[in-house]
Scaffold this active site. Sequence first.
Site, short mmCIF file in Angstrom:
data_model
loop_
_atom_site.label_atom_id
_atom_site.label_comp_id
_atom_site.label_asym_id
_atom_site.label_seq_id
_atom_site.Cartn_x
_atom_site.Cartn_y
_atom_site.Cartn_z
N ASP A 61 0.81 -1.27 -0.02
CA ASP A 61 0.44 0.32 -0.09
C ASP A 61 0.86 1.69 -0.01
O ASP A 61 2.47 1.04 0.08
CB ASP A 61 -1.54 -0.32 1.17
CG ASP A 61 -0.85 -0.10 2.66
OD1 ASP A 61 -1.14 -0.01 3.27
OD2 ASP A 61 0.65 -0.24 2.39
N PRO A 62 0.62 2.61 -0.16
CA PRO A 62 1.14 3.51 0.02
C PRO A 62 1.50 4.07 0.72
O PRO A 62 1.30 3.83 1.97
CB PRO A 62 0.12 4.99 -0.92
CG PRO A 62 -1.50 3.84 -1.29
CD PRO A 62 -1.45 3.16 -0.57
#
Length: 221
Positions: A61-62
Amino acid sequence: MVKTWEEFLKQEAKQPYFIELMEAVKDARAKGNVYPTEEDMFSCFRLCPYDQVKVVILGQDPYHGPGQAHGLSFSVQKGVRIPPSLRNIYKELKTDLDIEPADHGYLAKWAEQGVLLMNTSWSVEEGKAGSHKKLGWATFTDHVLEELNNYDKPLVFILWGNHAIKAASGITNPQHLLIKGVHPSPLAASRGFFESKPFSKTNAFLEEHGRKPIDWDLNEQ
């Protein structure tokens, strides 16, 4: 099969899960900081058009710190400190292809050559890793990977860590190359990430199939 990412996004936008997902992300943005920005959420598609894809690097995920994430997995904006996983990627690049580590973590040059740098979650709340993984992004990612599985040319999927390997379990088309390995994070990298040579393996496969190899060197010329 779609012909552009724009067409793909329009197709998804009609689906109930995606409408709910966008509403949930919008609500989260109204309550606090969510990364990357709305404009950058799908920037991997903008920088790596559908008909140009050669390689897919699947992240989780970011980054959840201010100013880091900009829609490309593992990448940060110029001027932002290079995260530990990316430092290890650069170390492996040096071992594999003798490319000196760049002094920035901005991977747009890879994307522009056909490296799709995508995460399995496409948004995250500030300071809360994995906070949006249950919003419906898994379905979206499955649909992206489904399109890529049916791609009309051979692709390379670089899958670092069990999360990426599991997420890409639907990539079954035998024309593609799956490079599976240990995640480059400091917690795992010493267990087999180093000296795994993913970059030279990728380029050898591309050349074998008549596709231009990636210039992985991010140093300013």
